[in-house]
Write a protein that holds these residues in place. Structure first.
Motif, PDB file in Angstrom:
ATOM      1  N   ALA A 121     -20.650  54.760   2.957  1.00  0.00           N
ATOM      2  CA  ALA A 121     -20.405  56.147   3.361  1.00  0.00           C
ATOM      3  C   ALA A 121     -20.671  57.113   2.218  1.00  0.00           C
ATOM      4  O   ALA A 121     -21.245  58.185   2.419  1.00  0.00           O
ATOM      5  N   LYS A 122     -20.268  56.738   1.021  1.00  0.00           N
ATOM      6  CA  LYS A 122     -20.420  57.636  -0.110  1.00  0.00           C
ATOM      7  C   LYS A 122     -21.886  57.973  -0.356  1.00  0.00           C
ATOM      8  O   LYS A 122     -22.255  59.146  -0.528  1.00  0.00           O
ATOM      9  N   SER A 123     -22.747  56.957  -0.351  1.00  0.00           N
ATOM     10  CA  SER A 123     -24.169  57.186  -0.628  1.00  0.00           C
ATOM     11  C   SER A 123     -24.878  57.868   0.537  1.00  0.00           C
ATOM     12  O   SER A 123     -25.667  58.798   0.337  1.00  0.00           O
ATOM     13  N   VAL A 124     -24.602  57.412   1.756  1.00  0.00           N
ATOM     14  CA  VAL A 124     -25.324  57.940   2.913  1.00  0.00           C
ATOM     15  C   VAL A 124     -24.890  59.365   3.222  1.00  0.00           C
ATOM     16  O   VAL A 124     -25.726  60.243   3.504  1.00  0.00           O
ATOM     17  N   TYR A 125     -23.583  59.642   3.174  1.00  0.00           N
ATOM     18  CA  TYR A 125     -23.128  61.015   3.409  1.00  0.00           C
ATOM     19  C   TYR A 125     -23.663  61.961   2.339  1.00  0.00           C
ATOM     20  O   TYR A 125     -24.038  63.095   2.630  1.00  0.00           O
ATOM     21  N   LYS A 126     -23.670  61.503   1.090  1.00  0.00           N
ATOM     22  CA  LYS A 126     -24.195  62.359   0.016  1.00  0.00           C
ATOM     23  C   LYS A 126     -25.676  62.652   0.246  1.00  0.00           C
ATOM     24  O   LYS A 126     -26.137  63.784   0.027  1.00  0.00           O
ATOM     25  N   MET A 127     -26.426  61.654   0.698  1.00  0.00           N
ATOM     26  CA  MET A 127     -27.837  61.879   0.995  1.00  0.00           C
ATOM     27  C   MET A 127     -27.990  62.898   2.125  1.00  0.00           C
ATOM     28  O   MET A 127     -28.852  63.780   2.066  1.00  0.00           O
ATOM     29  N   MET A 128     -27.154  62.794   3.143  1.00  0.00           N
ATOM     30  CA  MET A 128     -27.180  63.769   4.246  1.00  0.00           C
ATOM     31  C   MET A 128     -26.927  65.183   3.736  1.00  0.00           C
ATOM     32  O   MET A 128     -27.661  66.127   4.046  1.00  0.00           O
ATOM     33  N   ILE A 129     -25.859  65.315   2.964  1.00  0.00           N
ATOM     34  CA  ILE A 129     -25.433  66.643   2.512  1.00  0.00           C
ATOM     35  C   ILE A 129     -26.458  67.255   1.559  1.00  0.00           C
ATOM     36  O   ILE A 129     -26.762  68.442   1.614  1.00  0.00           O
ATOM     37  N   ASP A 130     -27.020  66.421   0.664  1.00  0.00           N
ATOM     38  CA  ASP A 130     -27.941  66.927  -0.355  1.00  0.00           C
ATOM     39  C   ASP A 130     -29.345  67.184   0.166  1.00  0.00           C
ATOM     40  O   ASP A 130     -30.034  68.080  -0.325  1.00  0.00           O
ATOM     41  N   HIS A 131     -29.796  66.405   1.149  1.00  0.00           N
ATOM     42  CA  HIS A 131     -31.213  66.451   1.524  1.00  0.00           C
ATOM     43  C   HIS A 131     -31.493  66.920   2.950  1.00  0.00           C
ATOM     44  O   HIS A 131     -32.666  67.116   3.298  1.00  0.00           O
ATOM     45  N   LEU A 132     -30.468  67.087   3.766  1.00  0.00           N
ATOM     46  CA  LEU A 132     -30.696  67.598   5.111  1.00  0.00           C
ATOM     47  C   LEU A 132     -30.244  69.052   5.188  1.00  0.00           C
ATOM     48  O   LEU A 132     -29.287  69.450   4.522  1.00  0.00           O
ATOM     49  N   PRO A 133     -30.928  69.867   6.006  1.00  0.00           N
ATOM     50  CA  PRO A 133     -30.649  71.313   6.000  1.00  0.00           C
ATOM     51  C   PRO A 133     -29.419  71.675   6.813  1.00  0.00           C
ATOM     52  O   PRO A 133     -29.023  70.978   7.750  1.00  0.00           O
ATOM     53  N   SER A 134     -28.831  72.800   6.451  1.00  0.00           N
ATOM     54  CA  SER A 134     -27.766  73.392   7.246  1.00  0.00           C
ATOM     55  C   SER A 134     -28.408  74.167   8.400  1.00  0.00           C
ATOM     56  O   SER A 134     -29.607  74.453   8.373  1.00  0.00           O
ATOM     57  N   PRO A 135     -27.635  74.528   9.429  1.00  0.00           N
ATOM     58  CA  PRO A 135     -28.183  75.361  10.515  1.00  0.00           C
ATOM     59  C   PRO A 135     -28.753  76.673   9.997  1.00  0.00           C
ATOM     60  O   PRO A 135     -29.766  77.163  10.508  1.00  0.00           O
ATOM     61  N   GLU A 136     -28.116  77.233   8.994  1.00  0.00           N
ATOM     62  CA  GLU A 136     -28.571  78.495   8.415  1.00  0.00           C
ATOM     63  C   GLU A 136     -29.997  78.388   7.901  1.00  0.00           C
ATOM     64  O   GLU A 136     -30.804  79.304   8.041  1.00  0.00           O
ATOM     65  N   THR A 137     -30.332  77.240   7.303  1.00  0.00           N
ATOM     66  CA  THR A 137     -31.683  77.013   6.785  1.00  0.00           C
ATOM     67  C   THR A 137     -32.643  76.579   7.889  1.00  0.00           C
ATOM     68  O   THR A 137     -33.751  77.108   8.007  1.00  0.00           O
ATOM     69  N   ALA A 138     -32.224  75.626   8.712  1.00  0.00           N
ATOM     70  CA  ALA A 138     -33.132  75.005   9.674  1.00  0.00           C
ATOM     71  C   ALA A 138     -33.580  75.963  10.778  1.00  0.00           C
ATOM     72  O   ALA A 138     -34.744  75.925  11.207  1.00  0.00           O
ATOM     73  N   GLN A 139     -32.694  76.822  11.243  1.00  0.00           N
ATOM     74  CA  GLN A 139     -33.059  77.681  12.377  1.00  0.00           C
ATOM     75  C   GLN A 139     -34.119  78.710  12.009  1.00  0.00           C
ATOM     76  O   GLN A 139     -34.798  79.241  12.896  1.00  0.00           O
ATOM     77  N   LYS A 140     -34.317  78.964  10.720  1.00  0.00           N
ATOM     78  CA  LYS A 140     -35.355  79.906  10.307  1.00  0.00           C
ATOM     79  C   LYS A 140     -36.738  79.377  10.659  1.00  0.00           C
ATOM     80  O   LYS A 140     -37.625  80.146  11.040  1.00  0.00           O
ATOM     81  N   TYR A 141     -36.946  78.048  10.507  1.00  0.00           N
ATOM     82  CA  TYR A 141     -38.269  77.502  10.825  1.00  0.00           C
ATOM     83  C   TYR A 141     -38.318  76.803  12.187  1.00  0.00           C
ATOM     84  O   TYR A 141     -39.381  76.450  12.661  1.00  0.00           O
ATOM     85  N   ARG A 142     -37.168  76.636  12.828  1.00  0.00           N
ATOM     86  CA  ARG A 142     -37.162  75.999  14.149  1.00  0.00           C
ATOM     87  C   ARG A 142     -37.262  77.002  15.294  1.00  0.00           C
ATOM     88  O   ARG A 142     -37.575  76.622  16.428  1.00  0.00           O
ATOM     89  N   VAL A 143     -36.984  78.284  15.027  1.00  0.00           N
ATOM     90  CA  VAL A 143     -36.916  79.272  16.102  1.00  0.00           C
ATOM     91  C   VAL A 143     -38.212  79.332  16.905  1.00  0.00           C
ATOM     92  O   VAL A 143     -38.192  79.503  18.130  1.00  0.00           O
ATOM     93  N   GLY A 144     -39.367  79.178  16.229  1.00  0.00           N
ATOM     94  CA  GLY A 144     -40.642  79.226  16.942  1.00  0.00           C
ATOM     95  C   GLY A 144     -40.810  78.114  17.949  1.00  0.00           C
ATOM     96  O   GLY A 144     -41.485  78.284  18.970  1.00  0.00           O
ATOM     97  N   ASN A 145     -40.204  76.961  17.669  1.00  0.00           N
ATOM     98  CA  ASN A 145     -40.241  75.828  18.596  1.00  0.00           C
ATOM     99  C   ASN A 145     -39.197  75.940  19.694  1.00  0.00           C
ATOM    100  O   ASN A 145     -39.328  75.319  20.740  1.00  0.00           O
ATOM    101  N   LEU A 146     -38.169  76.710  19.436  1.00  0.00           N
ATOM    102  CA  LEU A 146     -37.028  76.751  20.346  1.00  0.00           C
ATOM    103  C   LEU A 146     -37.131  77.857  21.387  1.00  0.00           C
ATOM    104  O   LEU A 146     -36.948  77.608  22.592  1.00  0.00           O
ATOM    105  N   TYR A 147     -37.414  79.061  20.953  1.00  0.00           N
ATOM    106  CA  TYR A 147     -37.273  80.222  21.839  1.00  0.00           C
ATOM    107  C   TYR A 147     -38.549  80.474  22.636  1.00  0.00           C
ATOM    108  O   TYR A 147     -39.644  80.568  22.084  1.00  0.00           O
ATOM    109  N   ASN A 148     -38.379  80.627  23.938  1.00  0.00           N
ATOM    110  CA  ASN A 148     -39.504  80.800  24.857  1.00  0.00           C
ATOM    111  C   ASN A 148     -39.718  82.277  25.182  1.00  0.00           C
ATOM    112  O   ASN A 148     -39.932  82.660  26.321  1.00  0.00           O
TER     113      ASN A 148
END
Length: 857
Positions: free
Chosen positions: A535-562
């Motif tokens: 858990a320690k290694s995998v959760y840390k990898m998630m937190i450090d290397h995966l984006p928050s919604p605040e970051t991800a929605q900036k580049y996902r909006v084009g794929n999401l909104y019709n």
């Protein structure tokens, strides 16, 4: 530094602060203010005595939140202590004023607190009035403590000054020498050894009772290095929901039987989340969602199926998450299922990280397969590297400039090596932290040396970028990561406990008496969990290397909104704006506790959804103008907890909308004119069907059951002929089997007759031409089982087009094309004919004209 800071060990403060903040609203509860003061004093000390304080963002958040709580405390004639605490708090803020990071977190702390605009202005005035009067005498004591050695055992005269400086530092912030001795003893002893009494802690710092109670529960875990969260509560999760950068929405994806659910169960256990019953589960057929708290982050984790019959579940999970853990068997490597789910993730602009799972097999099952035992580590490295390269080939073939570079590189920390079954995992960052000091490198440089063409010669003590002929020269990963693990595991398996315990002592790993009696694989599991808890290694990898919604929605909006990306709805999604108009996507309907009722499960992309809110519902072929949300529920393992509202960036289940929604939908404010979010794109389609019959007296129940099945299963379709026959179509044999099982449940277990499966032909516009669907099938088997595989293919008129040997393993992958009609019973036939040595996986691939076998489409 004086204390080895580990912010996870102080997570209990977070709960304490929340309780304190509520108590401070009542002027009578001065005891709460005292507790707040003690917490704040300790955090002040920890922060200013740590050179790396800026990197401990969780600690910084807690510190500044505590300051805000104190500053907002009410004052009256008996609040001299409160005024003194406010003065000390503002002094600390002044010390931190040079740091932009500190200023940012202080602003966040203000936003989090239930304060009025007048109170916020009051805090600004406090800081403005006292800023110029602050001097640094208190800080001098703190900074002197940084010079003290980490271990004071055998302290000589040269350290007396540092010792005295630390005592003075504690005294300066109001903690007496007895409290200092308690914390010093905790430091030297590794946090609560057996002889350490709780009473001494309470005597040393009586105001920390709530903190100590939490520590006592987890003393053994902290001592062994295993990080355990307190039990998740709905209140705790709701608080973090407002902090967008502390949220991670993550799917667990991968090929069937590569260990996704086993790894997920281990992660949930470490986060103290009650898991669903898995004793009878051999394969995951539906996604399972869990909201949990870890290291001051809210992680919404969705475990998805690996079998391609249920890839619609994967699509639904990916739509409402921003990151994905791609789980790959370290021996089998990238398979057709891996290819399929990783492509799905990239289509949805999901940022992936990778874990090479089942590492225990590498050490326990393949250790004697190499002809030259000295090369077994190099063989393992080549196997791992090949799997990573194949995954990166898939990424490179599906590049997306908006998503950016998401390739897997172990030396960047976005690749883990795990054993979900045994509960251990590591990244190169874990080893770099251990090794950097010994080699005199920065951790980032050490990570670079642990992968790729970097070799270390233990005789010359030098690094090279080419392998020499010397027997003492090995690849960095093999020499410094693989070999030490191999050495520990072999000692466990060979009962070489005397040597083992000496090595463990050098690694600061403590074994209890009953643990020392364990043997073989149980001993391996215990030791490796203490050394590298998964858990320690995998959760840390998630937190450090995966984006928050605040970051991800900036580049996902084009794929999401019709709709137009310039309208207010698109902008609210892009900014993940909780004050914007509601944009909610229902990715699937999940069964609720009541028979025939469902939760609308999905994500808030903009605005806020709350109980009692009226919403407009937009489905693919239906529309409802104004319906009421009757409840908002978060899924916490086996428990489902109700909260009043949920802001954007979060995943939640809604109550009371199931009669209006079928499969998926977009929800907005009832008076909104927004366009819907794009429908999901599935990689499978219904290719076979069965006929359903029942007694005439049960037809009404059957029809209701069929409606519920169609509502809840993203891929299921059903039709009724003029003669009254009912047909269910699904994406494969296993999917149809599960559809029938669900249908029996939804129809209240009426007696149902089910026909044999038949192919669901696809009609074209060309002279009523019918096309037969075909599968791409991948077999994985040892070389000795290949004759049986080819015999099965010949019997079923399949066409083999690829055979690939997995380097460093006895396995061979065979790919072929087979018609859906000929695939019935294939999985069972493969297991029977090869005596369980081989497996097969079918992927929806295309179709052809039965009258022209060469006409692949």
């Amino acid at each position: 530094m004086f204390l080895r800071i580990n912010t996870y060990r102080f997570r209990r403060l977070y709960d304490s602060f929340w309780i304190i903040s509520q108590a401070l609203k009542n002027p009578v509860k001065w005891e709460a203010i005292t507790v707040a003061g003690d917490c704040l004093k300790i955090l002040m000390l920890l922060h200013t005595s740590s050179k790396a304080a800026e990197s401990h963002t969780s600690l910084m958040s807690l510190l500044l939140e505590a300051i805000v709580m104190v500053l907002l405390a009410p004052e009256n004639d008996s609040s001299q202590e409160v005024r003194e605490l406010k003065t000390a708090s503002v002094r600390l803020v002044s010390q931190l004023a040079h740091s932009q990071t500190s200023v940012g977190y202080f602003k966040d702390a203000l936003l989090w607190m239930p304060s009025t605009r007048r109170q916020k202005l009051q805090i600004r005035d406090y800081i403005s009035d006292w800023h110029l009067e602050v001097n640094e005498p208190i800080a001098e004591n703190y900074y002197t403590m940084e010079k003290a050695p980490e271990d004071f055992d055998g302290m000589g005269e040269r350290n007396v000054a540092s010792w005295n400086a630390m005592v003075a530092g504690f005294t300066e912030v109001g903690l007496n020498v007895e409290a200092f001795m308690v914390f010093y003893e905790m430091h030297c002893s590794g946090f609560f050894p057996d002889e350490f009494t709780l009473g001494s802690v309470l005597r040393g710092c009586a105001g920390l009772k709530s903190l100590i109670a939490g520590w006592q529960v987890h003393a053994d875990a902290v001592k062994s290095g295993v990080e355990i969260n307190e039990k998740c509560t709905a209140e705790k999760l709701r608080r973090i929901m407002d902090c967008k950068r502390n949220i991670r929405n993550v799917s667990v994806i991968g090929h069937v039987d590569h260990g996704k659910s086993t790894l997920t169960d281990n992660l949930l256990a470490a986060a103290n989340v009650q898991m669903t019953n898995t004793t009878e589960r051999s394969i995951t057929v539906k996604s399972s969602a869990f909201s949990l708290h870890y290291a001051d982050c809210l992680i919404n984790l969705i475990d998805s199926p690996g079998h391609t019959d249920f890839s619609s579940e994967v699509t639904a999970a990916l739509r409402i998450t921003d990151g994905a853990i791609v789980v790959v068997d370290c021996i089998e490597g990238v398979c057709v299922g891996t290819d399929a789910v990783l492509r799905q993730a990239l289509i949805e602009r999901i940022h992936p990280v990778l874990t090479l799972n089942k590492m225990d097999k590498c050490f326990l099952e393949l250790k004697n397969d190499s002809e030259d035992g000295e090369d077994v580590g190099e063989d393992a490295y080549q196997t791992f590297n090949k799997a990573i390269d194949m995954a990166n080939d898939i990424i490179n073939a599906n590049t997306d400039s908006d998503l950016g570079d998401v390739a897997f590189h172990p030396n960047k920390g976005n690749v883990a090596f795990s054993s979900g079954l045994q509960g251990w995992a590591f990244t190169l960052a874990d080893f770099a932290k251990i090794l950097a000091k010994n080699f005199g490198f920065e951790e980032s440089l050490m990570m670079e040396r642990l992968w790729g063409e970097n070799y270390y010669d233990t005789k010359t003590k030098k690094w090279t970028d080419v392998k020499t002929n010397s027997s003492t020269c090995k690849r960095g990963f093999v020499r410094l990561c693989y070999d030490p693990i191999k050495k520990i595991i072999e000692a466990c398996m060979n009962d070489e406990k005397k040597d083992l315990f000496v090595w463990l002592e050098k690694l600061d790993i403590t074994m209890k008496d009953d643990e020392k009696k364990l043997m073989h694989e149980e001993l391996v599991k215990c030791v490796m969990q203490k050394w590298f808890p998964a858990a320690k290694s995998v959760y840390k990898m998630m937190i450090d290397h995966l984006p928050s919604p605040e970051t991800a929605q900036k580049y996902r909006v084009g794929n999401l909104y019709n709709g137009s990306l310039d309208d207010i709805y698109a902008k609210a999604i892009k900014e993940c704006d909780p004050e914007g108009p509601l944009m909610f996507y229902v990715s699937k309907m999940i069964p609720a506790s009541g028979k025939g009722s469902f939760f609308a499960f999905g994500r808030v992309f903009a605005g806020k959804v709350s109980t009692g809110l009226k919403v407009r519902i937009m489905g693919s072929d239906y529309h409802h103008l104004s319906e009421t949300v009757e409840g908002t529920v978060i899924c916490m393992g086996t428990e489902q907890e109700t909260v009043q509202d949920v802001p954007c960036g979060n995943i939640v289940a809604l109550v009371g909308l199931d009669q209006f929604i079928t499969k998926s939908a977009t929800l907005t404010n009832h008076d909104s004119v927004a366009s819907p979010i794009h429908n999901m794109k599935f990689t499978v389609s219904p290719v076979m069907r069965v006929c359903i019959k029942c007694n005439s007296s049960d037809r009404a129940k059957l029809r209701k059951g069929l409606d519920l099945l169609y509502k809840s299963d993203l891929m299921a379709e059903y039709t009724t002929t003029e003669s009254g026959e009912h047909f269910i179509a699904g994406s494969g044999e296993l999917h149809l089997e599960m559809c029938v099982k669900d249908l029996r449940l939804y129809s209240r277990n009426i007696e149902i007759d089910v026909s044999d499966s038949e192919v669901f032909y696809r009609e074209t516009d060309l002279e009523e031409q019918f096309l037969e669907p075909v599968y791409l099938v991948e077999f994985q088997a040892p070389k000795r089982a290949l004759p049986a595989i080819y015999h099965i293919l010949n019997e079923r008129k399949g066409t083999q087009f690829e055979e690939m040997h997995r380097e460093g393993t006895p396995l061979v992958n065979v790919k072929a094309i087979i018609s859906v009609k000929e695939s019935f019973g294939l999985s069972s036939a493969v297991k029977d004919k090869t005596y369980g040595q081989a497996s097969s996986q079918c992927v929806d691939w295309g179709c052809y004209d039965p009258l022209d076998p060469d006409s692949w489409i």
